[in-house]
Design a protein around this motif. Structure first.
Motif: not given
Length: 153
Positions: A21, A24-25, A28, A56, A60, A66-68, A71, A121
């Protein structure tokens, strides 16, 4: 939780421990900045937008939470539009959806790079589920992320 010790020099820590994370954060944010016209992050053509989008999307999914969920929502739209209806006698399958998104991102002239980025994405998220060469690329990326995010001494 997977972490990485980004060391500088003789065992000193540059950033300390970083999770997926934590990777990724910020990437992003760089992705969004590049699409909006950053002076340092240049996403100024459809190839860059597509590659950034795929990376990205993969990050995710690897980050989970939350990111998954975000996605999966992006991919759900792609599946609904391109994979849901039986356009030519049968549904194209997840690989067909990824291929359709690739052609949409790459074949057309785009004034705004957000569209190839969003298609990227969708590809990045759908790769593992698609199987075939898509899954191979997705698995290689996940192995690279795991290697980076494994604790280094």
């Amino acid at each position: 939780m997977h972490t990485v010790n980004l060391a500088a020099g003789m065992g000193g820590q540059l950033l300390g421990y970083v999770t997926v994370v934590g990777i990724a954060g910020p990437l992003t944010l760089a992705f969004i900045a590049g699409l909006r016209g950053s002076d340092t992050v240049k996403i100024d053509n459809k190839k860059k937008a597509l590659v950034w989008g795929v990376i990205i999307g993969q990050l995710w999914i690897a980050a989970g939470g939350t990111l998954a969920d975000i996605a999966t929502g992006v991919q759900g739209v792609s599946d609904g539009v391109f994979g849901g209806p039986e356009l030519f006698g049968s549904a194209p399958g997840q690989g067909g959806v990824c291929f359709t998104l690739l052609v949409l991102a790459y074949a057309f002239r785009w004034k705004r790079m957000v569209w190839p980025a969003v298609f990227g994405l969708g590809i990045g998220v759908g790769m593992a589920e698609a199987g075939g060469i898509w899954a191979i690329a997705g698995n290689v990326f996940e192995m690279l992320v795991s290697a980076v995010v494994t604790k280094v001494g």
